[in-house]
Structures are given as structure tokens and as C-alpha cells.
Motif scaffolding. Structure first.
Motif, short mmCIF file in Angstrom:
data_model
loop_
_atom_site.label_atom_id
_atom_site.label_comp_id
_atom_site.label_asym_id
_atom_site.label_seq_id
_atom_site.Cartn_x
_atom_site.Cartn_y
_atom_site.Cartn_z
N VAL A 76 40.72 47.61 -24.67
CA VAL A 76 41.44 48.07 -25.87
C VAL A 76 42.84 47.43 -25.91
O VAL A 76 43.56 47.42 -24.91
N ASP A 77 43.21 46.90 -27.09
CA ASP A 77 44.55 46.33 -27.26
C ASP A 77 45.62 47.41 -27.25
O ASP A 77 45.47 48.44 -27.94
N LEU A 78 46.70 47.19 -26.52
CA LEU A 78 47.88 48.04 -26.69
C LEU A 78 48.60 47.50 -27.93
O LEU A 78 48.91 46.31 -28.00
N LEU B 31 35.49 36.11 -30.68
CA LEU B 31 35.72 36.00 -32.12
C LEU B 31 35.86 37.42 -32.69
O LEU B 31 35.37 38.39 -32.09
N VAL B 32 36.51 37.50 -33.83
CA VAL B 32 36.59 38.78 -34.55
C VAL B 32 35.24 38.97 -35.25
O VAL B 32 34.79 38.08 -35.99
N SER B 33 34.58 40.10 -34.99
CA SER B 33 33.21 40.28 -35.48
C SER B 33 33.11 40.14 -37.00
O SER B 33 32.17 39.53 -37.52
N VAL C 268 42.88 47.44 -20.62
CA VAL C 268 43.76 47.24 -21.77
C VAL C 268 44.14 45.77 -21.86
O VAL C 268 44.08 45.04 -20.87
N LYS C 269 44.54 45.35 -23.07
CA LYS C 269 45.02 43.97 -23.27
C LYS C 269 46.43 44.02 -23.84
O LYS C 269 46.71 44.82 -24.74
N LEU C 270 47.29 43.13 -23.30
CA LEU C 270 48.69 43.05 -23.74
C LEU C 270 49.01 41.61 -24.11
O LEU C 270 48.54 40.69 -23.44
N ASP D 87 43.49 44.94 -31.99
CA ASP D 87 44.37 45.49 -33.02
C ASP D 87 44.22 44.70 -34.32
O ASP D 87 44.87 45.00 -35.32
N SER D 88 43.29 43.71 -34.32
CA SER D 88 42.88 43.06 -35.56
C SER D 88 42.23 44.09 -36.49
O SER D 88 41.99 43.80 -37.66
N ALA D 89 41.95 45.29 -35.98
CA ALA D 89 41.53 46.40 -36.85
C ALA D 89 42.55 46.59 -37.97
O ALA D 89 42.20 46.99 -39.09
N GLY E 162 45.39 39.64 -20.08
CA GLY E 162 46.56 39.04 -20.74
C GLY E 162 46.16 38.36 -22.04
O GLY E 162 44.98 38.25 -22.37
N HIS E 163 47.16 37.92 -22.80
CA HIS E 163 46.90 37.23 -24.08
C HIS E 163 48.07 36.28 -24.31
O HIS E 163 49.20 36.72 -24.49
N LEU E 164 47.78 34.96 -24.27
CA LEU E 164 48.83 33.93 -24.43
C LEU E 164 48.48 32.99 -25.58
O LEU E 164 47.36 33.00 -26.09
N LEU F 65 33.32 39.85 -28.17
CA LEU F 65 33.50 40.05 -29.61
C LEU F 65 34.36 41.28 -29.83
O LEU F 65 34.44 42.15 -28.95
N THR F 66 34.95 41.40 -31.00
CA THR F 66 35.70 42.62 -31.31
C THR F 66 34.77 43.64 -31.98
O THR F 66 33.81 43.27 -32.66
N ALA F 67 35.06 44.91 -31.76
CA ALA F 67 34.39 46.00 -32.49
C ALA F 67 35.41 47.12 -32.67
O ALA F 67 36.37 47.23 -31.90
N ILE G 253 42.48 36.36 -19.01
CA ILE G 253 43.50 36.08 -20.03
C ILE G 253 42.82 35.50 -21.27
O ILE G 253 41.96 34.61 -21.15
N VAL G 254 43.21 36.01 -22.44
CA VAL G 254 42.79 35.40 -23.71
C VAL G 254 43.81 34.32 -24.06
O VAL G 254 45.02 34.56 -23.95
N VAL G 255 43.33 33.13 -24.44
CA VAL G 255 44.25 32.11 -24.97
C VAL G 255 43.85 31.84 -26.41
O VAL G 255 42.71 31.55 -26.70
N GLU G 256 44.83 32.00 -27.31
CA GLU G 256 44.53 31.89 -28.74
C GLU G 256 45.20 30.67 -29.34
O GLU G 256 46.40 30.45 -29.17
N LYS G 257 44.41 29.88 -30.06
CA LYS G 257 44.89 28.75 -30.86
C LYS G 257 45.84 27.84 -30.09
O LYS G 257 47.03 27.73 -30.42
O1 KIV Z 1 43.00 41.81 -31.94
C1 KIV Z 1 42.16 40.93 -31.75
O2 KIV Z 1 41.11 40.85 -32.39
C2 KIV Z 1 42.44 39.94 -30.71
C3 KIV Z 1 41.53 38.76 -30.63
C4 KIV Z 1 41.90 37.81 -31.69
C5 KIV Z 1 41.55 38.12 -29.30
O3 KIV Z 1 43.38 40.08 -29.97
#
Ligand code: KIV
Length: 270
Positions: free
Chosen positions: A89-91, A220-222, A119-121, A51-53, A143-145, A28-30, A186-190
Motif C-alpha cells: 500500500v502506498d503511503l 502498470l496501473v490496471s 508499504v511503499k514510499l 495512490d494513483s487511486a 522504495g520508489h525512485l 499491477l495496481t488495484a 524499489i520501483v523505478v518510474e520513467k
Molecule cells: O500509485 C501508483 O500507481 C504507483 C505506480 C505508478 C508504481 O506508484
């Protein structure tokens, strides 16, 4: 004097073991200490300081404006509240694309200043030099694809990605490239569920989906899964509460109590 390193219980190695054992990974995100602490004590495996923050905390339409300093602030706040889960943490946009030395500097700042674990890129072959350089410094990379929100201005839409064969082929080859380079997950989105399944089946590192079907884990985004955000309703989102309504009711109740002099009562005064 000997110092015992204090590793969190969930490590990148543990995640690979979970995949091997067929145990699903819950992520989950926080963005802050209090929420991260509750999540960690609930038994979450991975906490992503996304970085959905930019969207849910700062109110921006896209993640593009997010800065490294802001990510460090959120990362540090989260890491302070987490004892067990792996913290990633997202770059943010502009801190790793096109310049692998800059990417390493950004990742080093995240690791030194937040006490996060990885880190995630976003991206595949286009950013592989950055991934490689960060990994060479001993920093774990996720990773994130698929849908990569930092590139939203290039695509102009948040629709499902890799439906076309050419895009699906590139995604599969990017996933292999990220694994071969040394990413731990690796995160795979949509993306179509069948494609997610194929990638998870071909790779030995865990594939975490957000709208990616039944892969090795889910994220999921919390704010979305708690129902704090109301308007955002993609098909992949399951809401576990309606905190938007419950918070609104609580705020209104408080306002009524203040206006009517019900609060503070005698027992709430000094
Ligand atoms: O920034 C984020 O919340 C994300 C998720 C959607 C995986 O990268």
C-alpha cells in the motif's frame, strides 16, 4: 490451541528468490476487492494499492490530495480479495515526509487496519529517516525512485527523469541507500532503460519498472493496461484491452434495452 499464521504465498523473501533465479516479477495496481480478487486468481505476484487511486478512482489531477484514510479504505478492500499475491500500500503525500514518527504512525495504521503486507514510499535520501523508523518496527518497505508523482508540483512535468548525469548519479546512490537501509524492493518510474539496467545489475533487491526498461519486474496501473482510461498514452504503456470502448458499448446496449422495454424480459422477472 495453536494458531498457524496465514502468510500469503508471495513474500518479500520470495521476491528476492525470484530475482536470484532470473524470474521476472509481475505487479499491477488495484483499488477494490473485485478487481484484486481477479488479479490474484490470475497469478499476479504483487498487487500495489497505489495512490494513483487519486487519478483513476477519485478523478484528481495529481496524487497529492490522497488521504491516509482513503488509502486504508482501498487497502482493506484489496487485501480482503487477495490470498496469494504480496499486497503493498502506498503511503500518501504528507504522511511520511519530514517526520519519521508520523511516518511510523502512518505505516502502522496501514498494517493494522488493512492486512496488507508492506508499504511503499517515494524518495531517497530525503526520506531515509522515515524508511529506517518504519523498518525498525518490522514493516517491509518498497522504495520508489525516478518520477515520483507526489513531487509533481516541485518538478512541474511528468517527463523522463534522471537523463542528466547528476540526477542519474543521485538515483543510483539513493537506490543503494534504500537497499542498505533494508528496503525489499524499489520501483523505478520513467527513467532511461540503461540506468534501470545499471541499478538492477548493482542491487540484490528486485527493481520493478514502470517505464524503467528491462529490470527485474514490471508494474502498470490496471485501469491503463485494461484500456479503461483512454487519454493517457505514455510510451511505456502497453494496453491489453480496450475496456473503455467495450464498457461504453455495454452501457449503451443496456440503455437501449431499458428504453425499448426489451429489459427485463419475462424470464428476468419474478
Ligand atoms: O500509485 C501508483 O500507481 C504507483 C505506480 C505508478 C508504481 O506508484
Amino acid at each position: 490451541m495453536s494458531v498457524t499464521p496465514k502468510l500469503r504465498a508471495v513474500t518479500t523473501y520470495r521476491l528476492k528468490e525470484m530475482k536470484l533465479a532470473g524470474e521476472k516479477i509481475a505487479m499491477l495496481t488495484a483499488y477494490d476487492y473485485t478487481m484484486a480478487r481477479i488479479m490474484d486468481r490470475s497469478g499476479i505476484d504483487v498487487i500495489l494499492v497505489g495512490d494513483s487511486a487519486a487519478n483513476v478512482v477519485a478523478g484528481y489531477e495529481t496524487t497529492v490530495p490522497m488521504t491516509l484514510d482513503s488509502m486504508i479504505y482501498h487497502g482493506r478492500s484489496v487485501a480482503r480479495g487477495v490470498e496469494r499475491a504480496l499486497v503493498v500500500v502506498d503511503l500518501p503525500f504528507g504522511t511520511y515526509q519530514g517526520d519519521s514518527k508520523l511516518a511510523l504512525q502512518s505505516a502502522v495504521r496501514i498494517m493494522k487496519e488493512t492486512e496488507a503486507d508492506a508499504v511503499k514510499l517515494e524518495g531517497g535520501s530525503e526520506i531515509i529517516e522515515s524508511v529506517e523508523r518504519i523498518l525498525c518496527a518490522g514493516i517491509p518497505v518498497m522504495g520508489h525512485l525516478g518520477l515520483t508523482p507526489q513531487s509533481i508540483n516541485k518538478y512541474g512535468t511528468y517527463t523522463v527523469r534522471a537523463k542528466e548525469e547528476s540526477e542519474a548519479t543521485k538515483l543510483i546512490s539513493d537506490a543503494h541507500l534504500l537497499e542498505d537501509t533494508g528496503c525489499f524492493s524499489i520501483v523505478v518510474e520513467k527513467i532511461p532503460a540503461a540506468l534501470g539496467r545499471k541499478v538492477a545489475g548493482e542491487l540484490s533487491i528486485p527493481i520493478i519498472g514502470i517505464g524503467g526498461g528491462d529490470v527485474d519486474g514490471q508494474v502498470l496501473v490496471s485501469y491503463d493496461m485494461l484500456g479503461i482510461t483512454g487519454e493517457f498514452s505514455p510510451r511505456f504503456l502497453r494496453r491489453y484491452d480496450d475496456l473503455h470502448t467495450r464498457m461504453t458499448d455495454a452501457f449503451k446496449h443496456y440503455i437501449d434495452d431499458v428504453k425499448s422495454c426489451d429489459f427485463p424480459s419475462e424470464s428476468e422477472r419474478y
